[in-house]
Design an enzyme around this catalytic site. Structure first.
Site, PDB file in Angstrom:
ATOM      1  N   HIS A  88     -48.171  18.287  11.831  1.00 22.00           N
ATOM      2  CA  HIS A  88     -48.297  18.925  10.514  1.00 22.00           C
ATOM      3  C   HIS A  88     -47.101  18.605   9.631  1.00 22.00           C
ATOM      4  O   HIS A  88     -45.982  18.380  10.108  1.00 22.00           O
ATOM      5  CB  HIS A  88     -48.535  20.432  10.632  1.00 22.00           C
ATOM      6  CG  HIS A  88     -47.455  21.224  11.289  1.00 22.00           C
ATOM      7  ND1 HIS A  88     -46.353  21.693  10.604  1.00 22.00           N
ATOM      8  CD2 HIS A  88     -47.305  21.656  12.576  1.00 22.00           C
ATOM      9  CE1 HIS A  88     -45.577  22.395  11.440  1.00 22.00           C
ATOM     10  NE2 HIS A  88     -46.125  22.379  12.634  1.00 22.00           N
ATOM     11  N   ASP A 116     -45.792  20.543   7.035  1.00 26.27           N
ATOM     12  CA  ASP A 116     -44.951  21.616   6.510  1.00 26.27           C
ATOM     13  C   ASP A 116     -43.973  22.139   7.552  1.00 26.27           C
ATOM     14  O   ASP A 116     -44.163  21.969   8.761  1.00 26.27           O
ATOM     15  CB  ASP A 116     -45.812  22.765   5.975  1.00 26.27           C
ATOM     16  CG  ASP A 116     -46.665  23.419   7.046  1.00 26.27           C
ATOM     17  OD1 ASP A 116     -47.279  22.682   7.854  1.00 26.27           O
ATOM     18  OD2 ASP A 116     -46.733  24.666   7.095  1.00 26.27           O
ATOM     19  N   ASP A 173     -46.652  18.802  18.770  1.00 27.59           N
ATOM     20  CA  ASP A 173     -46.191  20.031  18.118  1.00 27.59           C
ATOM     21  C   ASP A 173     -45.733  21.047  19.147  1.00 27.59           C
ATOM     22  O   ASP A 173     -45.845  22.250  18.951  1.00 27.59           O
ATOM     23  CB  ASP A 173     -47.300  20.610  17.239  1.00 27.59           C
ATOM     24  CG  ASP A 173     -46.792  21.708  16.296  1.00 27.59           C
ATOM     25  OD1 ASP A 173     -45.564  21.795  16.107  1.00 27.59           O
ATOM     26  OD2 ASP A 173     -47.613  22.477  15.772  1.00 27.59           O
ATOM     27  N   GLU A 198     -49.612  24.438   8.149  1.00 27.70           N
ATOM     28  CA  GLU A 198     -49.849  24.920   9.516  1.00 27.70           C
ATOM     29  C   GLU A 198     -49.102  26.214   9.773  1.00 27.70           C
ATOM     30  O   GLU A 198     -49.601  27.114  10.457  1.00 27.70           O
ATOM     31  CB  GLU A 198     -49.401  23.840  10.508  1.00 27.70           C
ATOM     32  CG  GLU A 198     -49.743  24.143  11.965  1.00 27.70           C
ATOM     33  CD  GLU A 198     -48.642  24.904  12.721  1.00 27.70           C
ATOM     34  OE1 GLU A 198     -48.887  25.324  13.867  1.00 27.70           O
ATOM     35  OE2 GLU A 198     -47.532  25.085  12.156  1.00 27.70           O
ATOM     36  N   GLU A 199     -47.898  26.317   9.212  1.00 27.72           N
ATOM     37  CA  GLU A 199     -47.026  27.441   9.526  1.00 27.72           C
ATOM     38  C   GLU A 199     -47.471  28.754   8.883  1.00 27.72           C
ATOM     39  O   GLU A 199     -46.911  29.804   9.183  1.00 27.72           O
ATOM     40  CB  GLU A 199     -45.592  27.126   9.093  1.00 27.72           C
ATOM     41  CG  GLU A 199     -44.974  25.913   9.788  1.00 27.72           C
ATOM     42  CD  GLU A 199     -44.647  26.163  11.246  1.00 27.72           C
ATOM     43  OE1 GLU A 199     -45.005  27.243  11.752  1.00 27.72           O
ATOM     44  OE2 GLU A 199     -44.045  25.292  11.876  1.00 27.72           O
ATOM     45  N   HIS A 243     -37.686  27.808  13.612  1.00 26.94           N
ATOM     46  CA  HIS A 243     -37.924  28.832  12.591  1.00 26.94           C
ATOM     47  C   HIS A 243     -36.675  29.652  12.296  1.00 26.94           C
ATOM     48  O   HIS A 243     -36.765  30.707  11.685  1.00 26.94           O
ATOM     49  CB  HIS A 243     -39.092  29.761  12.958  1.00 26.94           C
ATOM     50  CG  HIS A 243     -40.403  29.065  13.070  1.00 26.94           C
ATOM     51  ND1 HIS A 243     -41.593  29.743  13.225  1.00 26.94           N
ATOM     52  CD2 HIS A 243     -40.744  27.750  13.043  1.00 26.94           C
ATOM     53  CE1 HIS A 243     -42.588  28.883  13.297  1.00 26.94           C
ATOM     54  NE2 HIS A 243     -42.083  27.661  13.184  1.00 26.94           N
TER      55      HIS A 243
END
Length: 479
Positions: free
Chosen positions: A75, A77, A168, A144-145, A452
């Site tokens: 992904h 993002d 991922d 995706e996030e 994150h």
């Protein structure tokens, strides 16, 4: 260029180019266009949709024309979090990359190795015509996030492949073959405001570890939004007060590391004492998981009208009673979180208190149960609930030719067997399995730590090994 000396050179070249382009969730147009330009400059077929998803198709190299097509997926993002005091505008500025020992990181912000490394590896493969491979269908999704919105919107009709390698995952040597489903659930509670005579106080919770609300929800780390609710409740039990504002967290799927509220308190001394007493108890409670936890209460200047008594009570009830954290462990797979939710975002406006949750479960009925609980609580408080970004769980496939081939390649390269596991975090493979019946999926990736969060790091040596592994999987695809 901070990474130009690193190997594999192509991978880190494209990773650094990607990091120069702001690409947080809902801000992926520029990076999507960059991928399309890459494809067109090299003569590949490219598809781009209104959601910023990109599909790049490259026909097989010589000798691989009869091998089954492979979908290589990641992904575009990233989660944009930054350290306290970091002035970077992540909507408009690229990342400041740095290298320390075996690790790449970004100064003051998240790195976005989740999932920039997938994009970089895919482009590096396509950029090198000497790499033997079958027909490759590179699928790079947006958002995706924030609920896998890009994958949900993707038109898969250009895809011929029925084997999908997702890059991922965050732990080398682990093959992910199943994941939880989830949703983004927003609770809005209306508030009204009225004058109140009291001293304005600011309550501030900070210094938490945070982390990914799927991969790290079981670690018992404190949630700043939840702690803020406890502190407000403790103060309200000692003195009449009115809530002016509350805010914490930036992403539904990141455990909040900081939150603050402003209140008007009839007895400022009593409110301060209650907050500091509970703060000391919280520091003891979370001394192992969040040793840097701090609680501060200071006088503040507030020109904003506070919520009235009824609205303050409803807001504190919601912040105190809303479920959060692990709700059930799997009875089938030891150590696997089955059901959880995370209060990732807390906000107030003049007329509304909003809480946004990331809800996850590998059991559909339990995911629905959690959303029902949030609905019941919110509706009793006069509010409404919106559930969006719902995505299905990814079921384990007992017979997987792709997994079998990857295990053989891994065993030859590493000398031992990989770990095969299901995870509680969401992976887009579940959505692709729903769109492409019979799809065979495996997710892998290099070592990434503390994703994150601004402490995110990516292992250089792990990227090198995973790159070699992926190339060997491609090479063996015609056997």
């Amino acid at each position: 260029m901070a990474l130009e000396h690193l190997e594999p050179r192509g991978v880190f070249h494209f990773f650094e180019e990607l990091c120069a382009i702001p690409h947080g969730s809902r801000n992926t147009k520029a990076v999507s266009d960059w991928c399309v330009r890459f494809a067109k400059e090299r003569g590949f077929t490219a598809y781009q949709d209104a959601a910023d998803n990109v599909i790049i198709v490259a026909e097989a190299t010589a000798g691989y024309e009869n091998a089954p097509a492979l979908i290589l997926q990641g992904h575009l993002d990233m989660v944009c979090e930054k350290s306290r005091g970091c002035g970077k505008d992540m909507e408009r500025e690229g990342l400041d990359l740095a290298v320390e020992g075996d690790f790449v990181f970004a100064e003051g912000t998240t790195l976005g190795g989740d999932d920039g490394i997938a994009v970089a590896m895919a482009l590096a493969i396509l950029d090198d015509p000497t790499i033997p491979r079958p027909r490759l269908e590179v699928v790079l999704t947006s958002d995706e996030e924030i609920g896998m919105l890009g994958a949900a919107a993707l038109d898969v009709s250009p895809l011929q492949g029925r084997q999908l390698l997702n890059i991922d995952s965050e732990e080398e040597g682990v093959f992910t073959v199943s994941c939880a489903g989830g949703s983004l659930t927003r609770c809005d509670i209306p508030v009204t405001r009225a004058a109140f005579s009291g001293t304005a106080l600011r309550l501030h919770v900070a210094g938490l570890v945070g982390g990914h609300s799927g991969a790290e929800i079981h670690k018992g780390r404190a949630n700043a939004d939840v702690l803020l609710g406890r502190l407000l409740r403790a103060a309200a039990e000692r003195t009449p007060l009115r809530l002016v504002s509350a805010a914490g967290g930036l992403k539904d799927n990141a455990i909040p590391v900081e939150a603050e509220a402003v209140v008007l308190a009839a007895d400022a001394g009593a409110a301060k004492a209650a907050v500091l007493a509970l703060g000391a108890a919280l520091q003891s409670e979370y001394r192992v998981t969040d040793p840097g936890l701090t609680v501060e209460v200071t006088e503040a200047a507030s020109a904003e009208l506070p919520m009235d008594q009824a609205s303050t009570q409803r807001a504190l009830c919601f912040m105190t009673c809303a479920p959060n954290g692990v709700q059930a462990m799997s009875a089938d797979i030891e150590g696997l979180v089955q059901t959880s939710l995370n209060l990732g975002i807390l906000r107030t406006t003049e007329t509304m208190l909003t809480g946004v949750f990331c809800v996850r479960s590998s059991v559909e009925s339990q995911k629905e149960m959690l959303n029902d609980r949030l609905c019941c609580l919110t509706e009793q408080l006069g509010g409404t609930v919106d559930v969006s970004g719902d995505y299905p769980a990814w079921a384990y496939r007992p017979d997987s030719p792709l997994r079998n081939r990857m295990v053989e390649v891994f065993r030859r390269q590493y000398g031992y067997d990989p770990k095969i596991e299901a995870i509680h975090a969401g992976v887009e493979c579940g959505l692709f399995c729903g769109k492409l019946p019979g799809l065979d999926c495996v997710s892998v990736g290099p070592d990434l730590t503390e994703i994150h969060t601004p402490r995110e790091k990516m292992s250089i040596s792990s990227v090198q090994r995973v790159w070699d592994f992926v190339l060997e999987v491609l090479k063996c695809s015609n056997q």
